[in-house]
Design a protein around this motif. Structure first.
Motif, mmCIF file in Angstrom:
data_model
loop_
_atom_site.group_PDB
_atom_site.id
_atom_site.type_symbol
_atom_site.label_atom_id
_atom_site.label_comp_id
_atom_site.label_asym_id
_atom_site.label_seq_id
_atom_site.Cartn_x
_atom_site.Cartn_y
_atom_site.Cartn_z
ATOM 1 N N TYR A 66 37.898 47.272 37.857
ATOM 2 C CA TYR A 66 38.311 47.717 39.224
ATOM 3 C C TYR A 66 39.723 47.352 39.377
ATOM 4 N N CYS A 67 40.486 47.947 38.595
ATOM 5 C CA CYS A 67 42.033 47.330 38.451
ATOM 6 C C CYS A 67 43.022 48.540 37.907
ATOM 7 N N LEU A 75 47.402 43.171 33.564
ATOM 8 C CA LEU A 75 45.573 43.172 33.150
ATOM 9 C C LEU A 75 45.352 41.729 32.330
ATOM 10 N N GLN A 76 46.369 41.146 31.658
ATOM 11 C CA GLN A 76 46.105 39.905 31.253
ATOM 12 C C GLN A 76 46.216 38.786 32.368
ATOM 13 N N ASP A 77 47.057 38.989 33.272
ATOM 14 C CA ASP A 77 47.450 37.844 34.204
ATOM 15 C C ASP A 77 46.628 37.710 35.430
ATOM 16 N N TRP A 78 45.949 38.795 35.596
ATOM 17 C CA TRP A 78 45.212 38.903 36.694
ATOM 18 C C TRP A 78 43.910 38.296 36.388
ATOM 19 N N ASN A 79 43.371 37.268 37.524
ATOM 20 C CA ASN A 79 42.039 36.654 37.143
ATOM 21 C C ASN A 79 41.294 36.835 38.541
ATOM 22 N N TRP A 80 40.120 37.660 38.196
ATOM 23 C CA TRP A 80 39.222 37.566 39.485
ATOM 24 C C TRP A 80 38.274 36.712 39.589
ATOM 25 N N SER A 81 37.714 36.161 40.784
ATOM 26 C CA SER A 81 36.979 35.096 40.773
ATOM 27 C C SER A 81 35.671 35.534 40.858
ATOM 28 N N GLY A 82 35.264 36.864 41.444
ATOM 29 C CA GLY A 82 33.738 37.122 41.565
ATOM 30 C C GLY A 82 33.380 38.440 40.592
ATOM 31 N N LYS A 83 32.151 38.480 40.092
ATOM 32 C CA LYS A 83 31.780 39.193 39.460
ATOM 33 C C LYS A 83 31.988 40.807 39.717
ATOM 34 N N GLU A 89 39.877 39.486 48.176
ATOM 35 C CA GLU A 89 40.719 39.294 46.887
ATOM 36 C C GLU A 89 41.352 40.775 46.251
ATOM 37 N N ILE A 90 40.795 41.698 46.679
ATOM 38 C CA ILE A 90 41.116 43.036 46.277
ATOM 39 C C ILE A 90 42.418 43.248 47.030
ATOM 40 N N LEU A 91 42.566 42.779 48.498
ATOM 41 C CA LEU A 91 43.681 42.910 49.270
ATOM 42 C C LEU A 91 44.616 42.063 48.532
ATOM 43 N N ALA A 92 44.318 40.830 48.010
ATOM 44 C CA ALA A 92 45.589 39.811 47.586
ATOM 45 C C ALA A 92 45.698 40.608 46.033
ATOM 46 N N TYR A 93 45.096 41.095 45.517
ATOM 47 C CA TYR A 93 45.451 41.994 44.077
ATOM 48 C C TYR A 93 46.303 42.854 44.409
ATOM 49 N N ASN A 95 48.266 43.169 47.071
ATOM 50 C CA ASN A 95 49.654 42.782 47.567
ATOM 51 C C ASN A 95 50.347 42.057 46.264
ATOM 52 N N HIS A 96 49.775 41.579 45.542
ATOM 53 C CA HIS A 96 50.195 40.913 44.424
ATOM 54 C C HIS A 96 50.956 42.190 43.344
ATOM 55 N N VAL A 97 50.290 43.317 43.304
ATOM 56 C CA VAL A 97 51.145 44.466 42.821
ATOM 57 C C VAL A 97 52.222 44.996 43.411
ATOM 58 N N ALA A 98 52.149 45.062 44.727
ATOM 59 C CA ALA A 98 53.108 45.554 45.618
ATOM 60 C C ALA A 98 54.476 44.618 45.416
ATOM 61 N N ASP A 99 54.156 43.214 45.202
ATOM 62 C CA ASP A 99 55.284 42.456 45.188
ATOM 63 C C ASP A 99 55.619 42.330 43.651
#
Ligand code: NAP
Length: 549
Positions: A66-67, A75-83, A89-93, A95-99
């Motif tokens: 889901y990315c 793809l290599q840097d981001w680490n999801w915490s949940g299965k 966490e999706i919102l944080a992801y 936001n991370h992409v936007a930054d």
């Protein structure tokens, strides 16, 4: 500010800053050097994941798939915490992409697009917002989501209710305190099935109002399997994503090719039990190929799930009410849950079957059905969305001859590939009706549209083509193909939002493309390879913006 000269203010206006808007902005700006203005109603990026903050909100696609796929480093840097990725966490992801890709500077937040009008003489779109903007652009790209216009049913008396009420799709940013409260949840779709178990743990008493009993598959949610991620996913991301792109639903799964009817009852049971133990969409794709197309095959899986419900729910009367008997498994959106049926074993949870005793009105104190009045402090509407077309119709979009989109789609949406609609030149839809998006893993579907649209715009630029528009005959043929593809599937056998059946008065038309994500990609590629067959390419005046920023 109006555009006074020939050059538009922007090359493209993109509406929405969720997955689709962010990805489109990046692609057009970074790879085509275009000037892009994104308008976003919310005060942050996120789209669906900005608005749907209800308790338990998470995605049913596993997090590793889901990315975005455009950046190997991301793809290599981001680490999801949940299965399964949870909403915060999706919102944080996002936001991370936007930054990380410096996207915010082209996004105007707190701004709703109110209208968009095609100026025929100039081949430009003029876009207006509720903040007083009036800008022109060569291209209008909608990235407004498919399931974003919330549906609060028109129930008599809602205004008189003295407690609090919320819709899952526009959940408050501050925590809603359910502790000790008498809570009602109306609706048992994906949002209801996710929120009910979580609210039940917090509320004093929870009453669920169910119109249609649901089939749901256990998610087997948990923390992400780090070993799986580090050893099996990250080193092989390119292959995994490639597999997902060409698959039936945008997941890197190996679908079963066996029929449910060619094996013994014992073998079938074993397969279903194994899928049930594993959980998630693998249950569907890993079992039998014909459970979604053959009613007899489907009966075997539908009955299996009903037997699981009987097993899980202790009170036989409640279990009976929870049994889905009026539609086959897979005819509505397949639901994935965590502890949904177990929740009905709790002392503080009650189920009201409103199919047999419909809601008559909302009173100052609560909800009155045909048979009884219930008192509540909080009512949660998990009642879904005016999907696929509702958000378009909130804007006044007008194409050639001042034709409004609402008028054009009054008998149901008509598109070519879900990407364009005839009479609306240079307007592209990301995951529009007629595309497979809502039947698949969203980011995979979104990225395919982003790439295809960007390639088309590049093609236009290279050939000095000012405007492109779906041909009406090609569109009619695509609409027929969409209908023919849905016809033999289970989808036609339920009252679902796919068919617009949840919105009174909405035309009953199957809106998504049920032919599969991979097949759809192949068709889109063939059309591009054939010089964008089915599109009218107008090499008239080209409205390039003065400067790209
Ligand atoms: P939904 O699937 O449309 O479910 C709405 C529920 O409300 C249904 O149970 C419906 O009953 C009921 N309802 C609607 N109008 C009603 C009325 N007037 N009176 C009583 N009950 C009424 O909506 P949703 O749960 O918000 O999900 C929508 C879609 O969003 C999903 O299908 C999915 O694609 C997406 N979504 C995904 C996730 C995820 O990835 N986990 C989570 C949430 C949403 P009927 O069935 O009888 O119509």
């Amino acid at each position: 500010m109006a555009n006074s000269g020939k050059s538009p203010d922007f090359d493209a206006v993109v509406i929405g800053a969720g997955f689709a808007g962010l990805g489109m902005l990046r692609r057009l700006r970074e790879e085509l050097g275009m000037s892009v203005q994104v308008y976003e109603t919310g005060d942050e990026v996120g789209g669906t994941w900005y608005w749907n903050r209800y308790p338990g909100a998470r995605c049913d696609s596993e997090s590793y798939i889901y990315c975005f796929s455009f950046s190997k480093e991301l793809l290599q840097d981001w680490n999801w915490s949940g299965k399964y990725p949870e909403q915060p966490e999706i919102l944080a992801y996002l936001n991370h992409v936007a930054d990380r890709f410096d996207l915010r500077r082209n996004i105007q937040f707190n701004t709703r697009v109110t209208s968009a009008r095609f100026l025929e003489n100039a081949n430009l779109w003029e876009v207006e917002t509720d903040q007083g903007d009036r800008v022109t652009a060569q291209f209008l790209i909608t990235a407004i989501g498919c399931i974003s216009a919330g549906n609060v049913p028109d129930i008599k008396g809602l205004d008189s209710f003295q407690g609090e009420w919320y819709h899952t799709g526009s959940w408050p940013h501050d925590k809603v305190d359910f502790a000790g409260k008498r809570v009602a949840v109306i609706g048992t779709g994906s949002s209801g099935v996710q929120s009910i178990p979580v609210i039940a743990q917090q509320a004093g008493h929870l009453t669920v109002f169910q119109r249609t009993a649901q089939f749901t598959i256990p998610a087997r949610h948990g923390t992400v399997d780090r070993k799986f991620l580090e050893e099996e996913v990250k080193p092989h991301y390119a292959e995994i994503l490639e597999k997902a792109k060409w698959s039936a639903a945008g997941f890197p799964l190996d679908p079963s090719e066996r029929s449910a009817l060619e094996v013994t009852a014992e073998e079938r049971l074993e397969t279903y039990e194994a899928g049930w133990a594993k959980g998630g969409f693998g249950f569907v794709f890993g079992s039998y190929s014909d459970i979604r197309t053959d009613r007899r095959a489907n009966d075997t899986v539908s009955e299996f799930i009903r037997s699981k419900i009987r097993e899980m729910v202790k009170d036989p009367e409640t279990a009976e009410k929870l049994l889905p008997t009026d539609h086959p498994f897979g005819s509505k959106r397949t639901l994935i849950d965590t502890d949904y049926f177990d929740t009905y074993n709790r002392e503080n949870v009650e189920l009201v079957d409103i199919r047999h005793s419909p809601i008559r009105e909302i009173t100052p104190k609560g909800i009155r059905t045909e048979d009884e009045e219930y008192e509540f402090d909080i009512i949660v509407f998990a009642t879904g969305f005016d999907a696929m077309t509702g958000t378009f119709f909130k804007m006044d979009i007008r194409g050639r001859n001042d034709l409004s989109l609402k008028e054009k789609w009054s008998e149901g949406p008509k598109t070519y590939l879900g990407l364009q609609t005839a009479g609306f030149p240079n307007m592209f839809m990301i995951t529009g009706p007629g595309s497979p998006s809502v039947l698949g893993n969203m980011p995979v579907c979104i990225e395919q549209h982003i790439e295809w649209i960007a390639d088309f715009l590049q093609y236009m630029r290279e050939r000095d083509i000012g405007a492109v528009e779906a041909d009406a005959d090609a569109e009619a043929a695509w609409v027929s193909h969409v209908n023919e593809t849905a016809e033999p599937t289970m989808f036609m056998l339920a009252n679902s939002w796919y068919l617009g059946a949840n919105i009174p008065g909405k035309p009953r038309v199957f809106m998504p493309y049920a032919g599969g994500v991979g097949n759809y990609r192949k068709k889109c590629n063939e059309i591009a390879d054939n010089g964008y067959e089915g599109f009218i390419l107008d090499s008239g005046s080209r409205g390039k913006a003065a400067s790209a920023t």
